[in-house]
Design an enzyme around this catalytic site. Structure first.
Site, PDB file in Angstrom:
ATOM      1  N   CYS A   8       0.865  -1.175   0.000  1.00 45.99           N
ATOM      2  CA  CYS A   8       0.000   0.000   0.000  1.00 45.99           C
ATOM      3  C   CYS A   8       0.902   1.226   0.000  1.00 45.99           C
ATOM      4  CB  CYS A   8      -0.985  -0.017   1.169  1.00 45.99           C
ATOM      5  SG  CYS A   8      -0.265   0.111   2.824  1.00 45.99           S
ATOM      6  N   ARG A  14      -3.158  -0.892   5.337  1.00 46.72           N
ATOM      7  CA  ARG A  14      -3.717  -2.004   4.567  1.00 46.72           C
ATOM      8  C   ARG A  14      -2.754  -3.168   4.374  1.00 46.72           C
ATOM      9  NH1 ARG A  14      -5.323   1.656  -0.391  1.00 46.72           N
ATOM     10  NH2 ARG A  14      -3.380   2.612   0.325  1.00 46.72           N
ATOM     11  N   ASP A 123      -7.935   3.565   1.537  1.00 40.25           N
ATOM     12  CA  ASP A 123      -6.955   3.744   2.604  1.00 40.25           C
ATOM     13  C   ASP A 123      -7.651   4.203   3.882  1.00 40.25           C
ATOM     14  OD1 ASP A 123      -4.794   4.300   4.217  1.00 40.25           O
ATOM     15  OD2 ASP A 123      -3.670   5.331   2.639  1.00 40.25           O
TER      16      ASP A 123
END
Length: 152
Positions: A8, A14, A123
């Site tokens: 990420c 994540r 996100d």
């Protein structure tokens, strides 16, 4: 043995959540894989996962004490068989920096989930929705593990 890297932006929300969840999910099913995570940026380098990710991992009984954010390296493209980005920008950044002959290893996380192949995992650093991130990641656990087992 298939080696997996989840990616990420900052490697604190994540991708470490995906790393921890997949390690546990695959181990519980008798298929232990080398799994790591990284970021497309170095902004958070050396930091532990975000407190929101820590809370999810704690709840799931996953140890994150050795997880530290790190940026992806050129070497990662040669070491890992699967480089899985969480959103379209991650994937674009990963492909753009991929050494010659390695861009085919880059995938979007949700591409294995029927009917959601083009969806991104937003996100949670921005939204605070860590539970939503968890739910979306769990949708991909079984199909990703099946692909890792198949090796294709």
């Amino acid at each position: 043995m298939q080696k997996v890297l989840f990616v990420c932006l900052g490697n604190i929300c994540r991708s470490p959540m995906a790393e921890g969840l997949m390690k546990q999910y695959s181990k519980e099913r008798g298929h232990i894989l080398p799994i790591d995570s990284a970021g497309t940026s170095s902004w958070e380098q050396g930091n532990l996962p975000h407190p929101g990710t820590q809370a999810i991992l704690k709840r799931e009984g996953i140890d994150f004490s050795s997880m530290r954010s790190r940026p992806i390296t050129d070497e990662d493209y040669y070491v890992f068989d699967w480089i899985i980005g969480m959103d379209h920008q991650n994937v674009a950044d990963l492909i753009a920096r991929a050494p010659q002959g390695t861009a085919d290893k880059v995938h979007l996380y949700m591409e294995v989930v029927n009917g959601k192949q083009k969806q991104e995992i937003p996100d949670p650093w921005y939204s605070g929705q860590f539970e939503k991130t968890y739910q979306m990641l769990m949708e991909g656990m079984k199909p990703w593990l099946n692909r890792f087992k198949e090796g294709s």
